[in-house]
Design an enzyme around this catalytic site. Structure first.
Site, PDB file in Angstrom:
ATOM      1  N   ILE A 223       0.960  -1.357   0.112  1.00 23.64           N
ATOM      2  CA  ILE A 223      -0.032  -0.096  -0.084  1.00 23.64           C
ATOM      3  C   ILE A 223       0.810   1.243  -0.095  1.00 23.64           C
ATOM      4  O   ILE A 223       0.546   2.216  -0.714  1.00 23.64           O
ATOM      5  CB  ILE A 223      -0.825  -0.070   1.168  1.00 23.64           C
ATOM      6  CG1 ILE A 223      -1.983  -0.997   0.748  1.00 23.64           C
ATOM      7  CG2 ILE A 223      -1.593   1.176   1.771  1.00 23.64           C
ATOM      8  CD1 ILE A 223      -2.358  -1.942   2.057  1.00 23.64           C
ATOM      9  N   ASP A 224       2.007   1.089   0.632  1.00 25.99           N
ATOM     10  CA  ASP A 224       2.785   2.315   0.704  1.00 25.99           C
ATOM     11  C   ASP A 224       3.315   2.740  -0.674  1.00 25.99           C
ATOM     12  O   ASP A 224       3.362   3.899  -1.185  1.00 25.99           O
ATOM     13  CB  ASP A 224       4.097   2.061   1.668  1.00 25.99           C
ATOM     14  CG  ASP A 224       4.369   3.225   2.672  1.00 25.99           C
ATOM     15  OD1 ASP A 224       3.723   4.415   2.656  1.00 25.99           O
ATOM     16  OD2 ASP A 224       5.291   3.155   3.484  1.00 25.99           O
ATOM     17  N   ASP A 225       4.044   1.850  -1.220  1.00 26.59           N
ATOM     18  CA  ASP A 225       4.573   2.082  -2.600  1.00 26.59           C
ATOM     19  C   ASP A 225       3.463   2.597  -3.570  1.00 26.59           C
ATOM     20  O   ASP A 225       3.621   3.505  -4.306  1.00 26.59           O
ATOM     21  CB  ASP A 225       5.254   0.769  -3.246  1.00 26.59           C
ATOM     22  CG  ASP A 225       6.513   0.534  -2.963  1.00 26.59           C
ATOM     23  OD1 ASP A 225       7.561   0.996  -3.277  1.00 26.59           O
ATOM     24  OD2 ASP A 225       6.930   0.017  -1.736  1.00 26.59           O
TER      25      ASP A 225
ATOM     26  N   HIS B 103       0.449   8.489   4.027  1.00 28.36           N
ATOM     27  CA  HIS B 103       0.684   8.431   2.630  1.00 28.36           C
ATOM     28  C   HIS B 103      -0.394   8.088   1.694  1.00 28.36           C
ATOM     29  O   HIS B 103      -0.714   8.888   0.870  1.00 28.36           O
ATOM     30  CB  HIS B 103       1.821   7.448   2.358  1.00 28.36           C
ATOM     31  CG  HIS B 103       3.245   7.828   2.927  1.00 28.36           C
ATOM     32  ND1 HIS B 103       4.194   6.881   3.158  1.00 28.36           N
ATOM     33  CD2 HIS B 103       3.560   8.936   3.488  1.00 28.36           C
ATOM     34  CE1 HIS B 103       5.115   7.516   3.765  1.00 28.36           C
ATOM     35  NE2 HIS B 103       5.001   8.626   3.699  1.00 28.36           N
TER      36      HIS B 103
END
Length: 664
Positions: free
Chosen positions: A402-404, A478
């Site tokens: 999810i972060d990427d 993010h």
């Protein structure tokens, strides 16, 4: 050969800034704004020069010597250890040893028992004699700290492979757990993705209990060689620890009576699970630990070294090696091209590079090609959700994160791509997938949904670090920032996430950082996200965060935070030697909060401009990335470049410009 982030073709260790690096264009003489603008130009040129021809950036990912030691032990176990690899690995491991004979898990950190044991054994494999001064210092320290018996479970598993430790004296993890349904406690999907990929092959190893002939004894690493594992009292039965200790004894009993056909079937099911998750380049999950254990497990089940699965796996491990100019060989735990590329794209855009700059377009092209459009393990919890995320590594289609995905979307929105419809479709898939991965509490973990079981971390087997993937403030921030840029600030799902973030703020005004060190990272992630989502800079949560950042600013004008802030936040929270990346994180929060003209911001910008090297880069030997809080730390060599450029770019040019989503 692609140049590394320090400008060489081999990853040289960082050096301290010299007078010639820091006495040019001083902010005191030229003014903060002019110095920042010059620093931006130098940093932009430096970063552009480090892009690969295919469009990606990748800095070295430095962890600790257990990666190198375990690589040698794997090769010894499989019978493929060669002189060149051994010599190069030993050169690196010796270079990381401290004067007291120990090894740490991060720069400037305390000595670590397990790392020291594994490094010592690796050097013994390389031919270093136990009575050599550097070896004698290490073994003496290990004995003083309780010997091998006090090392972590994973270290003792490696030693058990060669008879240096008894399998009966290790926690048990039966392969039959591969059959546990997903509603059952301790099924493999209760573990974080990195843990399940490691545990499944280790259940096979634990069941097989192999022992290869030991090339030498290790008596010098025991407090009493005649009694290497002295009995220790169990925890009270009424405690979770005590209960799991007794369950472990039952599992040891089961190991002795397990039906052979049932156990064989379980191991075969585990093997199928492992093989199905091998990536196209031969690795598992894009990270080193699952790869080494998967290779051992499959080999024990009859896969010879020439089998395509084994051959591809071994070849993938070679790609984790960084060869330095002095002949040393460092093993990366994983590689971070997607993460580095999206962060570099954001940094260059925020530094004023035109949105249609050819190198930004090339980066966007590469990122678009890395989108994952097939289901992975995340679909176990979200079977109806359509795919559309990005992973961290070159190859990791089973585990987009999810972060990427959030940061790639933010990066793509900064590029004027010649095929905007292609970008729009990819972004929409990414947003849809990310929203679908929201946990029940309104926040996001890194890889899975609602991966919050309280049981895995309590297993005696799991003492190697965090083994679950609960939602975190930095990842959630993010996502919130990405959703806000996509025009979804008022979407109920975004509002739930904002409420969760506000509730997670510490009493001192900071936010915990799960994937970066630590409160400076968390705060530097959350404040810009909240402001982008519409919270005014005057909001009490924002003001508390600003006040906290100002109280932890170092006298030199920078910010830093030691990894010891994880086990001891009261003593170490927000405290540590100033670093380029952490100073940048603090500045990103202050700038988002409207503090551009504050003295604290000015001093932080001055520090970045003053410590920049003449070639436009920064030095940063300190580890500012987190794999497992405290237990596994990372020095991302590109962090020292991308985050300072982002912060200085926003200081010079103001808030970033993003291209508006189409059709919203």
């Amino acid at each position: 050969m692609t140049a590394t982030t320090d400008g060489s073709t081999g990853a040289l260790p960082p050096r301290a800034p010299s007078a010639s690096d820091t006495d040019h264009d001083t902010p005191q003489a030229a003014g903060v704004q002019d110095a920042a603008a010059r620093a931006v130009r130098r940093s932009t040129d430096f970063l552009l020069s480090r892009q690969d021809d295919q469009g990606w950036w990748k800095g070295d990912l430095e962890t600790n010597v257990t990666m190198d030691a375990e690589d040698l032990l794997l090769r010894q176990f499989l019978g493929i250890r060669d002189e060149k690899t051994t010599r190069a690995a030993a050169l690196f491991i010796r270079g990381e040893q401290r004067p007291d004979g120990t090894w740490a898990t991060f720069y400037g950190g305390p000595p670590d028992l397990s790392a020291t044991v594994e490094a010592y054994v690796a050097l013994r494999l390389a031919g270093d004699e136990p009575d050599a001064p550097h070896m004698a210092r290490a073994s003496a320290w290990v004995r003083e700290r309780g010997g091998i018996a006090a090392a972590r479970v994973f270290t003792r598993i490696w030693l058990a492979l060669f008879g240096w430790w008894k399998w009966d004296d290790l926690p048990e993890m039966p392969p039959e757990i591969i059959w546990f349904p997903k509603w059952m406690p301790l099924n493999i999907y209760d573990f974080g993705c990195w843990a399940r990929q490691t545990i499944v092959p280790l259940t096979v190893v634990s069941a097989k209990r192999p022992v290869r002939p030991a090339p030498f004894p290790l008596d010098e690493l025991h407090t009493d060689p005649g009694r290497p594992n002295p009995p220790r009292p169990r925890d009270p039965l009424g405690s979770w620890e005590g209960a799991f200790q007794r369950i472990d004894r039952l599992l040891h009993g089961y190991h002795k009576v397990a039906l052979k056909r049932l156990r064989k079937a379980a191991m075969n099911s585990a093997a199928r699970w492992i093989v199905e998750r091998q990536e196209n380049d031969g690795c598992w999950g894009g990270i080193q630990p699952p790869a080494v254990y998967s290779l051992i497990a499959l080999h024990l089940l009859g896969y010879d070294l020439q089998h395509p699965v084994m051959r591809a796996g071994l070849e993938s491990l070679d790609r984790f090696a960084v060869w330095r100019e002095d002949g040393a060989r460092m093993i990366e735990a994983c590689q971070s091209p997607v993460w580095d590329t999206c962060l570099a794209t954001i940094a260059l855009s925020d530094a004023g590079l035109p949105a249609d700059h050819p190198q930004l377009v090339r980066a966007a092209d590469w990122m678009l090609g890395e989108e994952i459009v097939r289901p992975g393990d995340w679909a176990v919890k979200r079977p109806q959700l359509l795919p559309g995320g990005w992973a961290f590594e070159f190859h990791n289609d089973n585990y987009p994160d999810i972060d990427d995905t959030a940061e790639v979307v933010l990066a793509l929105r900064r590029v004027a791509h010649p095929d905007p419809e292609r970008v729009e479709k990819a972004v929409r898939r990414g947003v849809r997938w990310t929203v679908g991965m929201q946990s029940r509490n309104g926040a996001w973990g890194a890889f899975d949904v609602d991966n919050t079981s309280p049981f895995p971390n309590r297993l005696p087997f799991c003492d190697f670090g965090e083994v679950i993937d609960p939602p975190s403030a930095d990842v959630t921030a993010h996502v919130v920032e990405m959703l806000a840029v996509e025009g979804l600030s008022h979407d109920p799902r975004t509002r739930r996430a904002i409420e969760w973030l506000l509730a997670e703020q510490e009493s001192n005004g900071a936010w915990f950082g799960r994937w970066g060190v630590n409160y400076v990272y968390g705060t530097g992630s959350v404040v810009p996200a909240l402001v982008t989502a519409g919270l005014p800079a005057s909001h009490p949560a924002i003001r508390r965060a600003v006040a906290w950042l100002e109280t932890v600013q170092n006298d030199d004008g920078g910010w830093g935070e030691d990894l010891r802030s994880y086990p001891d936040p009261a003593e170490w929270g927000g405290k540590g030697a100033s670093t380029a990346s952490q100073t940048a994180w603090a500045l990103l929060a202050l700038l988002a909060a409207g503090e551009r003209d504050a003295k604290s911001t000015e001093r932080g910008v001055e520090w970045l401009a003053r410590t920049q090297r003449e070639d436009g880069s920064w030095d940063e030997p300190y580890f500012t990335g987190t794999g497992f809080p405290w237990d596994f730390s990372i020095n991302y060599h590109l962090y020292r470049q991308v985050f300072p450029l982002t912060a200085l770019g926003r200081y010079v040019h103001g808030e970033p410009t993003v291209l508006k989503p189409q059709g919203r």
